[in-house]
Design an enzyme around this catalytic site. Sequence first.
Site, short mmCIF file in Angstrom:
data_model
loop_
_atom_site.label_atom_id
_atom_site.label_comp_id
_atom_site.label_asym_id
_atom_site.label_seq_id
_atom_site.Cartn_x
_atom_site.Cartn_y
_atom_site.Cartn_z
N LEU A 64 -17.33 25.32 49.71
CA LEU A 64 -17.42 23.86 49.82
C LEU A 64 -18.38 23.40 48.72
CD1 LEU A 64 -16.70 21.24 51.23
CD2 LEU A 64 -18.58 21.66 52.84
N LEU A 65 -17.81 22.95 47.63
CA LEU A 65 -18.56 22.59 46.43
C LEU A 65 -19.05 21.15 46.54
CD1 LEU A 65 -15.85 24.02 44.03
CD2 LEU A 65 -17.90 25.22 44.85
N HIS A 66 -20.32 20.93 46.20
CA HIS A 66 -20.89 19.60 46.30
C HIS A 66 -22.21 19.55 45.55
CE1 HIS A 66 -22.69 22.02 49.46
NE2 HIS A 66 -23.74 21.24 49.35
N ALA A 67 -22.69 18.33 45.36
CA ALA A 67 -24.02 18.09 44.80
C ALA A 67 -24.56 16.84 45.49
CB ALA A 67 -23.94 17.92 43.28
#
Length: 155
Positions: A64-67
């Site tokens: 789960l890619l995020h920033a």
Amino acid sequence: MILDLLTEGRIAIKIKAANWQEVVQTAGQLLLVDNLITEKYIEAMQKSIIENGPYVVIGKGIALLHARPEDGVKKLGMSLVTLAEPVNFGNKNNDPVKIAFAFGAVDDKQHVKAISELSTVLMADNAVNKIAVIEKPASILNYMEKIIASENYQK
């Protein structure tokens, strides 16, 4: 909610990626094309993994890619990439990654329901492996919709 954020156009099937950076780039591009994020957000997702390790690999075969919202999110959105060949992110417990979601939220509250629905989908029996082999974006959305509908019916 999740089906409002994840559209057919934001799903890429059987992507070839040499490393986790390419996975992040591809998933981020799907959000960038729809003007949901800036290029800076893709860089921030990669930087976060470099600085904090592969914490984005949240379960067996899934990232789960995020920033942070302030790193370039314009509007709430989600993308999904399934991989032709699984990719290692450096998480010894949950590598290799077969599917990766990229997620951009404009604040800390807006995305809670979407993440809850996503976790419902991913906890369904063998969901990661099933999603990883589906050949069409519409079929992935239909699969997810059935799980969410079933879960809501049981409540």
